[in-house]
Design an enzyme around this catalytic site. Structure first.
Site, PDB file in Angstrom:
ATOM      1  N   GLU A  38       0.777  -0.975   0.211  1.00 15.10           N
ATOM      2  CA  GLU A  38      -0.064   0.194  -0.209  1.00 15.10           C
ATOM      3  C   GLU A  38       0.968   1.612  -0.128  1.00 15.10           C
ATOM      4  O   GLU A  38       1.334   1.408   0.894  1.00 15.10           O
ATOM      5  CB  GLU A  38      -1.143  -0.111   1.199  1.00 15.10           C
ATOM      6  CG  GLU A  38      -1.850   0.539   1.166  1.00 15.10           C
ATOM      7  CD  GLU A  38      -2.787   1.146   2.439  1.00 15.10           C
ATOM      8  OE1 GLU A  38      -3.788   1.922   2.487  1.00 15.10           O
ATOM      9  OE2 GLU A  38      -2.739   0.495   3.474  1.00 15.10           O
ATOM     10  N   ARG A 264       4.471 -12.547   9.826  1.00 19.97           N
ATOM     11  CA  ARG A 264       5.382 -11.426   9.857  1.00 19.97           C
ATOM     12  C   ARG A 264       6.876 -11.280  10.360  1.00 19.97           C
ATOM     13  O   ARG A 264       7.133 -12.176  11.386  1.00 19.97           O
ATOM     14  CB  ARG A 264       4.669 -10.237  10.667  1.00 19.97           C
ATOM     15  CG  ARG A 264       3.240 -10.267   9.929  1.00 19.97           C
ATOM     16  CD  ARG A 264       3.082  -8.259  10.622  1.00 19.97           C
ATOM     17  NE  ARG A 264       3.025  -8.301   9.908  1.00 19.97           N
ATOM     18  CZ  ARG A 264       2.625  -7.272   9.726  1.00 19.97           C
ATOM     19  NH1 ARG A 264       1.222  -7.287   8.376  1.00 19.97           N
ATOM     20  NH2 ARG A 264       1.959  -5.861   9.084  1.00 19.97           N
ATOM     21  N   LYS A 274       4.160   1.097   9.553  1.00 19.52           N
ATOM     22  CA  LYS A 274       4.602   2.046   9.077  1.00 19.52           C
ATOM     23  C   LYS A 274       3.607   3.334   9.429  1.00 19.52           C
ATOM     24  O   LYS A 274       3.885   3.579   9.445  1.00 19.52           O
ATOM     25  CB  LYS A 274       2.691   2.054   7.783  1.00 19.52           C
ATOM     26  CG  LYS A 274       4.249   1.437   6.337  1.00 19.52           C
ATOM     27  CD  LYS A 274       3.402   1.072   4.727  1.00 19.52           C
ATOM     28  CE  LYS A 274       2.785   0.367   5.147  1.00 19.52           C
ATOM     29  NZ  LYS A 274       2.110  -0.102   3.439  1.00 19.52           N
TER      30      LYS A 274
HETATM   31  P1  ATP Z   1       1.941  -2.134   8.347  1.00 13.10           P
HETATM   32  O1  ATP Z   1       1.243  -2.806   9.155  1.00 13.10           O
HETATM   33  O2  ATP Z   1       3.655  -2.280   8.197  1.00 13.10           O
HETATM   34  O3  ATP Z   1       1.476  -0.729   7.533  1.00 13.10           O
HETATM   35  P2  ATP Z   1       1.138  -3.814   5.952  1.00 13.10           P
HETATM   36  O4  ATP Z   1       0.840  -4.897   6.002  1.00 13.10           O
HETATM   37  O5  ATP Z   1      -0.228  -2.884   5.887  1.00 13.10           O
HETATM   38  O6  ATP Z   1       2.200  -3.407   7.123  1.00 13.10           O
HETATM   39  P3  ATP Z   1       1.642  -3.289   3.147  1.00 13.10           P
HETATM   40  O7  ATP Z   1       2.003  -1.957   2.185  1.00 13.10           O
HETATM   41  O8  ATP Z   1       0.109  -3.508   2.932  1.00 13.10           O
HETATM   42  O9  ATP Z   1       1.157  -2.759   4.282  1.00 13.10           O
HETATM   43  O10 ATP Z   1       2.384  -4.295   3.147  1.00 13.10           O
HETATM   44  C1  ATP Z   1       2.795  -5.343   1.726  1.00 13.10           C
HETATM   45  C2  ATP Z   1       2.872  -6.085   1.908  1.00 13.10           C
HETATM   46  O11 ATP Z   1       4.262  -6.539   2.640  1.00 13.10           O
HETATM   47  C3  ATP Z   1       1.736  -7.416   2.218  1.00 13.10           C
HETATM   48  O12 ATP Z   1       1.517  -8.509   1.210  1.00 13.10           O
HETATM   49  C4  ATP Z   1       2.161  -7.550   3.860  1.00 13.10           C
HETATM   50  O13 ATP Z   1       1.800  -8.678   4.689  1.00 13.10           O
HETATM   51  C5  ATP Z   1       3.654  -7.584   3.759  1.00 13.10           C
HETATM   52  N1  ATP Z   1       4.501  -7.134   4.751  1.00 13.10           N
HETATM   53  C6  ATP Z   1       3.675  -5.962   5.800  1.00 13.10           C
HETATM   54  N2  ATP Z   1       5.259  -5.840   6.613  1.00 13.10           N
HETATM   55  C7  ATP Z   1       5.640  -7.282   7.069  1.00 13.10           C
HETATM   56  C8  ATP Z   1       6.403  -7.924   7.892  1.00 13.10           C
HETATM   57  N3  ATP Z   1       6.926  -7.083   9.116  1.00 13.10           N
HETATM   58  N4  ATP Z   1       7.039  -9.636   7.673  1.00 13.10           N
HETATM   59  C9  ATP Z   1       6.741  -9.785   6.426  1.00 13.10           C
HETATM   60  N5  ATP Z   1       5.731  -9.302   5.914  1.00 13.10           N
HETATM   61  C10 ATP Z   1       5.421  -8.387   5.978  1.00 13.10           C
HETATM   62 MG    MG Z   2      -1.961  -2.514   5.054  1.00 11.09          MG
END
Ligand code: ATP
Ligand code: MG
Length: 557
Positions: A38, A264, A274
């Site tokens: 995102e 994760r 984020k």
């Molecule tokens: P955040 O909670 O940091 O905002 P998010 O999952 O909302 O993370 P996205 O941009 O939606 O962030 O993530 C893109 C991809 O990265 C998703 O498939 C998510 O599952 C993966 N991802 C995000 N954080 C992690 C993590 N800590 N470990 C492994 N994969 C991750």
């Molecule tokens: Mg997300």
């Protein structure tokens, strides 16, 4: 190739096993994965894990990994984030070819799928308030209750949904929900929301839409449109998988991607969400998303981590469903492993004090030749200037040595790396008693760092020529947080910010170092691995990591 052999020997991850089975059975012809960030922030080391899994699997099985900007939230997204995401993934060495997509490009198609669901009696417009919807949803132990809107006629639903789309209703008045099963033991299946009204302007579609699809509806459709075979995501989506499959079955696209979930990545002494990272930036606790103390990929690049060391780290962390927290020192270990092979060795004095070698002729200058990298002959050699005045580290001198001190002290002899043996004779001090100058003598017969008489000196120290050295700032970083899990004790991660996470020093460095571009790995002899900062107008070097894990040692004491 050696690396390929070790690859082959590594046991398959559970996702690789699934992929191999699907290829063997013929269920899938070509592997298509995706990484769907995102664009509401910079990529962090957690994303690195997800990127490595999806891109590596595609590469290993001759498939492709799409880069998809999951921009279904109009408010929070930004063009700066999109370019940083692309830059970071490219820098890591992964390639999406021409397969870069935006979820917002599919809005029209998503809308039509929603209309079809309504026509099939599989979706309805609900006018319950958000609080009521929550109440009706039930709990893990209690079934949900059907909304009175559930029996609304198809034509009424079509009319209201169109009105929602045309901006005739305020935010929150209506939502579109899938009609699945309010008594399902899986809460996600209890008539989840598909579309909500939002009047925010979207960075790409601008004001064209005022209804936006929910993630659980949008994601399987995005995957299906792109022909994704394996949709690999993190464990929190495991309970959503039945819903993912439900939408895949009812979206009239002939593609049934498999969603599979892994755990994760969490790392000690840092935060990874984020939301938190944005707060650190916006409140000025750090100097931007790429502040070298941040756990982002762009910060790691600026700090001097190499793509190889990050990929090595992600591979060591592996792909499992086990939830856990990885020690920060593993990241540093991987950096040292790679940097030791690649870094060019230089001498830099981080906390300089001047030494005058009184028996060295005043106008004499000479040069010593040294290897740029003893680990790699092809990195060549260079000349280091030497004359009567040099700088050494303040900590490499003691007026009165403690027991076991093998560096310079009055009456003590030490080897200057690649140059001569010197012996300290006296010091000069300022009014506060600080040493301002060390007097020494040298042994002309010790040229190149050895004597013919077999005399032993225990210590070797680094130095730079005082007249030829350049000034540079050096930034030493410590962990951004003082606790393994920031906020674990107080509930607020900001309480555990490390106030001493950045130290800036005025160093004296070999002049040649000024010609080295940011990102080139350097080893400052005895002081750690460094790289030139890419942002500062002045000459600044960032310490990537110390030479040894000094922190782990102090913890054990
Ligand atoms: P955040 O909670 O940091 O905002 P998010 O999952 O909302 O993370 P996205 O941009 O939606 O962030 O993530 C893109 C991809 O990265 C998703 O498939 C998510 O599952 C993966 N991802 C995000 N954080 C992690 C993590 N800590 N470990 C492994 N994969 C991750
Ligand atoms: Mg997300």
């Amino acid at each position: 190739m050696e690396t390929d052999k070790t690859e082959e020997k590594k046991p398959l991850s559970f996702i690789e096993q699934i992929v191999e089975n699907d290829l063997k059975s013929g269920e899938v012809k070509e592997i298509v994965t995706r990484f769907p960030p995102e664009p509401n922030g910079y990529l962090h080391i957690g994303h690195l894990k997800a990127i490595n899994i999806s891109f590596s699997i595609a590469k290993k099985y001759n498939g492709i990994c799409h880069l998809r900007m999951d921009d279904t939230n109009p408010e929070k997204e930004d063009g700066e984030y999109i370019s940083s995401i692309e830059q970071d993934i490219k820098w890591l060495g992964f390639d999406w070819g021409d397969k870069v997509y935006f979820a917002s490009d599919y809005y029209e198609q998503m809308y039509n799928i929603a209309v079809n669901l309504i026509k099939e009696g599989l979706a309805y417009v609900d006018d319950l308030s958000p609080e009521e919807i929550k109440k009706y949803r039930g709990t893990l132990t209690e079934k949900g209750k059907e909304s009175p809107s559930r029996s609304r006629s198809i034509s009424e639903n079509l009319r209201l949904f169109e009105e929602m789309k045309n901006g005739l209703h305020p935010e929150g008045k209506y939502i579109l929900r899938a009609k699945i099963d309010m008594s399902s033991p899986n809460i996600n299946m209890r008539d989840p929301a598909i579309y909500r009204i939002r009047y925010a302007e979207h960075p790409r579609t601008e004001k064209k839409w005022c209804i936006y699809p929910m993630y659980d509806f949008a994601h399987p459709i995005e995957d299906a449109i792109e022909g994704i075979t394996h949709s690999i995501c993190t464990l929190e989506f495991e309970d959503h998988r039945p819903l993912y499959n439900w939408f895949c079955e009812h979206d009239d696209i002939e593609c049934y991607p498999k969603q599979r979930e892994f755990s994760r990545l969490n790392i000690t002494y840092t935060v990874m969400s984020k939301r938190h990272l944005r707060e650190l930036v916006e409140k000025g606790y750090v100097d931007g998303w790429d502040d070298p103390r941040m756990p982002t990929i762009s910060a790691a690049r600026r700090r001097g981590f190499t793509p190889a060391s990050l990929i090595d780290f992600a591979s060591r962390v592996g792909t499992t469903k086990v939830e856990g927290i990885v020690d920060y020192s593993l990241l540093e270990f991987c950096a040292r492993e790679d940097l030791n092979k690649k870094a060019l060795r230089y001498m830099a004095v981080l906390d300089p004090v001047k030494v005058v070698i009184d028996n060295y002729p005043k106008d004499k200058e000479e040069t010593f030749t040294t290897a740029n990298n003893p680990e790699n002959e092809s990195d060549g050699e260079r000349e280091i200037p030497f004359s009567r005045e040099i700088y050494i580290e303040r900590s490499d001198f003691m007026e009165v040595p403690v027991k076991g001190y093998h560096r310079l002290y009055i009456g003590g002899e030490v080897r200057l790396k690649s140059a001569y043996y010197i012996t300290a004779t006296s010091v000069e001090k300022d009014d506060q008693g600080n040493i301002t100058l060390i007097h020494a003598t040298y042994d002309p017969l010790s040229k190149g760092g050895d004597t013919k008489d077999g005399r032993k000196v225990k210590g070797t120290i680094h130095w730079v020529d005082a007249s030829k050295a350049a000034d540079a700032k050096v930034r030493l970083y410590d962990k951004l947080f003082t606790e393994e899990v920031p906020g674990a004790k107080t509930g607020n991660y900001l309480d555990d910010l490390n106030k001493d996470s950045l130290k800036e020093l005025n160093a004296k460095v070999e002049k040649d170092m000024l010609n080295i571009a940011p990102g080139v790995p350097l080893q400052f002899m005895r002081m750690g691995y460094f790289t030139r900062d890419s942002k500062s107008k002045e000459i600044v070097f960032n310490r990537t990591v110390t030479l040894k894990d000094t922190w782990a040692k102090t913890q054990k004491q």
